[in-house]
Scaffold this motif. Sequence first.
Motif, PDB file in Angstrom:
ATOM      1  N   LYS A   1      -1.000 -46.463  47.164  1.00  0.00           N
ATOM      2  CA  LYS A   1      -1.691 -47.287  46.176  1.00  0.00           C
ATOM      3  C   LYS A   1      -2.262 -46.393  45.080  1.00  0.00           C
ATOM      4  O   LYS A   1      -2.788 -45.307  45.362  1.00  0.00           O
ATOM      5  CB  LYS A   1      -2.826 -48.085  46.831  1.00  0.00           C
TER       6      LYS A   1
ATOM      7  N   LYS B   1      -6.823 -55.028  45.251  1.00  0.00           N
ATOM      8  CA  LYS B   1      -5.461 -55.317  45.678  1.00  0.00           C
ATOM      9  C   LYS B   1      -4.447 -54.382  45.017  1.00  0.00           C
ATOM     10  O   LYS B   1      -3.490 -53.927  45.648  1.00  0.00           O
ATOM     11  CB  LYS B   1      -5.104 -56.771  45.345  1.00  0.00           C
ATOM     12  N   ARG B   2      -4.666 -54.114  43.709  1.00  0.00           N
ATOM     13  CA  ARG B   2      -3.671 -53.341  42.968  1.00  0.00           C
ATOM     14  C   ARG B   2      -3.999 -51.851  42.885  1.00  0.00           C
ATOM     15  O   ARG B   2      -3.099 -51.022  42.798  1.00  0.00           O
ATOM     16  CB  ARG B   2      -3.526 -53.914  41.559  1.00  0.00           C
TER      17      ARG B   2
END
Length: 443
Positions: A35, A57-58
């Motif tokens: 990530k 989330k990103r």
Amino acid sequence: MSRRRRRSRLPQGEFEAHIDDMAHDGRGVARVNDKATFIQGGLPGERVRFRYLKTGKRHDEGVVTEVLEAAPDRVAPRCPHYAICGGCSLQHLDPAAQIAAKQAVLLDNLRKLGQVEPGEVWVPLTAEPWGYRRKARLGVKRVPKKGRVLVGFRERGSSKVAELDECHVLHPRVGRILPQLSELIEGFSIRDRLPQIEMAMDDERCVLIFRHLEPFSEADLERLRRFGHEHDIVPYLQPGGPDTVAPLDPPGVDLRYALPSQGLELGFLPGDFTQVNTAINRQMVDRAMQLLAPQPHETALDLFCGVGNFTLPLARHAREVVGVEGDAGLVSRARENARRNGLDNVAFYTANLYEELEPAAWQDRQYDIALLDPPRSGAQPILPLLPRLGVQRILYISCYPGTLARDAGELVRDHGYRLLGAGVMDMFPHTGHVESIALFERG
């Protein structure tokens, strides 16, 4: 059952990461657990330890706690408050490397967002990177636990005012007297009702605008008056909105800055928009005149003209110049600046360039060249007007590369211009702000 979304718990402890790239705001970019993780204080090529500040989330966010393998361009921050204060974000990177990184950000934005390539990349404009800020807005907060009033920029990633003893990017006239300002405000009767101080300097004088939510007492005003005399500061008061700014002792001062190579001197009010970095502004104006190259037979249009920073230099070289600005007060100052400098070939109009334009005389003529100096949101609404007005060359001054890239793409794809060249200017050393300049030609 509660509908509140549970806040995800931050991973505890410290973690290792390899910094692969630099984000546009100056943070290092790593991939941790597949990530993207933005890590404050990390530089490309470094191996670091970091702790998490936020997860999403990103992408995730963190801050360096230890540098295990340092990049060659890493330097020790000059400011002891650097780890906390949000006024700077790049003091750990050598100034020459900072501006190179900003040039890379500009070119990356042009390529990816605008899908354009400049024909030429210009050498960056640079100047002394310390003590350069002549305009700033400082937070003020009395913190009983610390037993003092705090004056300075906000903490990084927080609304809290950072605890500073000195600021190395503010002009020394203010950067070195933050403790004295704190002591001054601590003695006011309304010390809890003074949220902000705005700084405005010309080439010699310094104004501090004290925003206050309740009236000062006579004793407060006398303290402020003495402070001004002792520190060569001109105090102004602001009890309400921007239109309430007034000198403590009328008539105040007539602030002016010079553009020596252009033979000009421009006046402004303390609350007006002017560039924060005088040395870079002078270089920027000179480069603008060199690139746009106004000729004695040409008519020029200056959009978002402010107090005439570019309009009046254009009037020194072109046959006629029109300046357009949305703030009526700035237009008034621009007209006065034209009179002050004996220029009678320039006209100014007030118009909101982000809304549908009312018919006006300045739209009923043709122009050879145009200069755009929009705010962060860019100049997109006004772009279709430029080819209709016959503009052949455009110089675009930008304070945000994302909107410059977007507008550059539109000028090239939709309006028949070519991007001849682009470059950056170090208007805000030690920060992630990217100031840039681009030249377009039609046909």
